[in-house]
Design a protein around this motif. Structure first.
Motif, mmCIF file in Angstrom:
data_model
loop_
_atom_site.group_PDB
_atom_site.id
_atom_site.type_symbol
_atom_site.label_atom_id
_atom_site.label_comp_id
_atom_site.label_asym_id
_atom_site.label_seq_id
_atom_site.Cartn_x
_atom_site.Cartn_y
_atom_site.Cartn_z
ATOM 1 N N CYS A 138 0.972 -1.155 0.051
ATOM 2 C CA CYS A 138 -0.018 0.040 0.214
ATOM 3 C C CYS A 138 0.789 1.377 0.047
ATOM 4 O O CYS A 138 2.058 0.884 -0.409
ATOM 5 C CB CYS A 138 -1.035 -0.144 1.273
ATOM 6 S SG CYS A 138 -2.163 -1.214 1.119
ATOM 7 N N ALA A 139 0.409 2.484 0.484
ATOM 8 C CA ALA A 139 1.021 3.539 0.227
ATOM 9 C C ALA A 139 1.477 4.180 1.621
ATOM 10 O O ALA A 139 1.582 5.349 2.202
ATOM 11 C CB ALA A 139 0.346 4.715 -0.259
ATOM 12 N N PHE A 140 1.706 3.199 2.757
ATOM 13 C CA PHE A 140 2.322 3.601 4.011
ATOM 14 C C PHE A 140 3.719 3.918 3.761
ATOM 15 O O PHE A 140 4.614 3.482 3.326
ATOM 16 C CB PHE A 140 2.281 2.210 4.892
ATOM 17 C CG PHE A 140 0.845 1.690 5.381
ATOM 18 C CD1 PHE A 140 -0.236 1.866 4.336
ATOM 19 C CD2 PHE A 140 0.442 1.276 6.265
ATOM 20 C CE1 PHE A 140 -1.632 1.538 4.791
ATOM 21 C CE2 PHE A 140 -0.630 0.663 6.755
ATOM 22 C CZ PHE A 140 -1.745 0.920 5.906
ATOM 23 N N GLU A 141 3.950 5.275 4.775
ATOM 24 C CA GLU A 141 5.106 5.591 4.762
ATOM 25 C C GLU A 141 5.917 5.621 6.228
ATOM 26 O O GLU A 141 7.121 6.071 6.189
ATOM 27 C CB GLU A 141 5.124 7.255 4.229
ATOM 28 C CG GLU A 141 4.870 7.070 2.853
ATOM 29 C CD GLU A 141 4.711 8.482 2.316
ATOM 30 O OE1 GLU A 141 5.025 9.620 3.049
ATOM 31 O OE2 GLU A 141 4.812 8.739 0.948
ATOM 32 N N SER A 142 5.045 5.053 7.034
ATOM 33 C CA SER A 142 5.683 4.974 8.487
ATOM 34 C C SER A 142 4.791 3.851 9.267
ATOM 35 O O SER A 142 3.833 3.434 8.768
ATOM 36 C CB SER A 142 5.753 6.423 9.130
ATOM 37 O OG SER A 142 4.273 6.559 9.342
#
Length: 147
Positions: A138-142
């Motif tokens: 997915c687009a998780f960044e942290s």
């Protein structure tokens, strides 16, 4: 369908079934508890809701690229409509960007499979019963994106 009155699990994934008619599922599969309908031609969230029956506990609708995008905008059911019997929902690769509507519609979810949704950047909604979460690719960044 009449020959299978006790059917509790059905996997029709990969068949070109097109848009469903809820009447068939709700009247013919009265004991269905698990349905896998991945990549069957669903186009909108209304198509997904047509698959929901009162007895359904597990629903897999992965691989329908635009279904998640229509979840909050075109669903014909009211936002207050909930599906309390569903404990597992697989919406991987459906274009889902926001899980808050999922949390509201499915308060009894134990498992949410939302992997491969490129616009999904966080899961910060309240899922009081959630015990398993799949959010690969997915687009998780942290780490804080899972709150």
């Amino acid at each position: 369908v009449d020959a299978l009155p006790n059917l509790t699990a059905l996997d029709v994934s990969g068949n070109d079934l097109g848009r469903p008619t809820g009447v068939v599922l709700k009247t013919s599969f009265t004991k269905l508890r698990s349905l896998a309908a991945n990549r069957v031609g669903l186009r909108t969230w209304d198509d997904v809701e047509a698959l929901l029956t009162p007895t359904l506990e597990r629903l897999h609708v992965a691989g329908h690229a635009d279904v998640g995008k229509s979840l909050s905008t075109t669903s014909s059911s009211s936002p207050e409509t909930t599906y309390a019997s569903l404990s597992l929902l697989d919406v991987a690769d459906t274009g889902l960007a926001d899980v808050s509507v999922v949390a509201a519609k499915f308060p009894a979810l134990d498992e949410l499979h939302a992997s491969e949704n490129a616009s999904l950047a966080s899961v910060s909604s309240t899922f009081p019963r959630l015990t398993a979460l799949a959010v690969a690719s997915c687009a998780f960044e942290s780490w804080g994106a899972v709150d």
